[in-house]
Design a protein around this motif. Structure first.
Motif, PDB file in Angstrom:
ATOM      1  N   LEU A 138       0.839  -1.188   0.000  1.00 43.50           N
ATOM      2  CA  LEU A 138       0.000   0.000   0.000  1.00 43.50           C
ATOM      3  C   LEU A 138       0.879   1.246   0.000  1.00 43.50           C
ATOM      4  O   LEU A 138       1.957   1.240   0.586  1.00 43.50           O
ATOM      5  CB  LEU A 138      -0.898   0.017   1.245  1.00 43.50           C
ATOM      6  CG  LEU A 138      -1.870  -1.142   1.394  1.00 43.50           C
ATOM      7  CD1 LEU A 138      -2.483  -1.155   2.791  1.00 43.50           C
ATOM      8  CD2 LEU A 138      -2.964  -1.056   0.338  1.00 43.50           C
ATOM      9  N   ARG A 156      -8.428  -5.339   2.120  1.00 46.41           N
ATOM     10  CA  ARG A 156      -7.413  -4.853   1.185  1.00 46.41           C
ATOM     11  C   ARG A 156      -8.036  -3.910   0.152  1.00 46.41           C
ATOM     12  O   ARG A 156      -7.497  -2.841  -0.138  1.00 46.41           O
ATOM     13  CB  ARG A 156      -6.711  -6.015   0.478  1.00 46.41           C
ATOM     14  CG  ARG A 156      -5.642  -5.534  -0.514  1.00 46.41           C
ATOM     15  CD  ARG A 156      -4.897  -6.681  -1.156  1.00 46.41           C
ATOM     16  NE  ARG A 156      -5.830  -7.611  -1.759  1.00 46.41           N
ATOM     17  CZ  ARG A 156      -5.657  -8.930  -1.781  1.00 46.41           C
ATOM     18  NH1 ARG A 156      -4.595  -9.484  -1.259  1.00 46.41           N
ATOM     19  NH2 ARG A 156      -6.556  -9.709  -2.338  1.00 46.41           N
ATOM     20  N   ARG A 197      -6.957  -0.048  -0.223  1.00 50.11           N
ATOM     21  CA  ARG A 197      -6.430   0.427  -1.511  1.00 50.11           C
ATOM     22  C   ARG A 197      -7.245   1.600  -2.036  1.00 50.11           C
ATOM     23  O   ARG A 197      -6.697   2.566  -2.556  1.00 50.11           O
ATOM     24  CB  ARG A 197      -6.389  -0.702  -2.529  1.00 50.11           C
ATOM     25  CG  ARG A 197      -5.246  -1.649  -2.290  1.00 50.11           C
ATOM     26  CD  ARG A 197      -5.036  -2.587  -3.450  1.00 50.11           C
ATOM     27  NE  ARG A 197      -3.820  -3.342  -3.236  1.00 50.11           N
ATOM     28  CZ  ARG A 197      -3.579  -4.519  -3.756  1.00 50.11           C
ATOM     29  NH1 ARG A 197      -4.463  -5.079  -4.560  1.00 50.11           N
ATOM     30  NH2 ARG A 197      -2.453  -5.140  -3.512  1.00 50.11           N
TER      31      ARG A 197
END
Length: 192
Positions: free
Chosen positions: A89, A177, A181
């Motif tokens: 990330l 996730r 993101r």
């Protein structure tokens, strides 16, 4: 002739906050901690060299989102560190083990994304959430709750503030996730 205050060599805390995209209280904390050089006028007003503001803004990591993860379970924190660290990330990761530490970090850093548990000793996730969403000095943050409580339990405790995303435990890391993101992408778009 321009006064020193009006020229581009120094600025007020308000102007520094605008340049950095943070609250005035955050700039004051940065000054008090020594992260940004400044001085006070005889009247008690802070004056900050523009070079110090721009240097702070250009520090490595300022182009990355800050993700604050608040989890009191040490094993769960290790799992978060393992997963989040592997996702590449564009973010700086900060971990706290309780709500008190998290409130200090929120005041210090004003993270872009907060991921918090609800049930914790002392200052719990509800108190943390309510402090964040009810403080007009804090800039908006993406907030997600990750909890073993069911949605009916959350509703019985007053529900979640508008805009707060809920993830149940056990954690679905694919969903988390995707959320992180997207939050990092939003940060990068706004930083341009």
């Amino acid at each position: 002739m321009k006064s020193v205050i009006e020229n581009d060599e120094v600025c007020t805390t308000q102007r520094a906050a605008e340049i950095l995209g943070v609250s005035v209280s955050s700039v004051q904390q940065l000054v008090e901690s020594g992260a940004i050089d400044a001085w006070k006028t005889r009247g008690g007003h802070r004056r900050i060299p523009m070079a110090a503001v721009l240097a702070y803004k250009g520090q490595p990591g300022r182009e990355r989102a800050t993700i604050l993860v608040v989890e009191d379970n040490p094993m769960q924190r290790i799992l978060y560190q393992k997963h989040l660290g592997a996702w590449n990330l564009t973010a700086q990761l900060v971990f706290c083990e309780n709500g008190y530490q998290a409130l200090l970090e929120v005041a210090r850093r004003q993270p872009d994304i907060v991921v918090t548990d609800i049930v914790m000793e002392g200052i719990d996730g509800y108190e943390l959430l309510n402090t964040i969403v009810n403080d007009p000095q804090l800039r908006p943050m993406h907030i997600a709750v990750v909890s073993a409580l069911g949605e009916s339990d959350l509703v019985a405790r007053g529900g979640l503030p508008p805009g707060v995303v809920f993830f149940g435990k056990p954690v679905n890391y694919d969903e988390l996730r995707g959320y992180l993101r997207a939050g990092c992408a939003n940060f990068l778009r706004a930083a341009r």
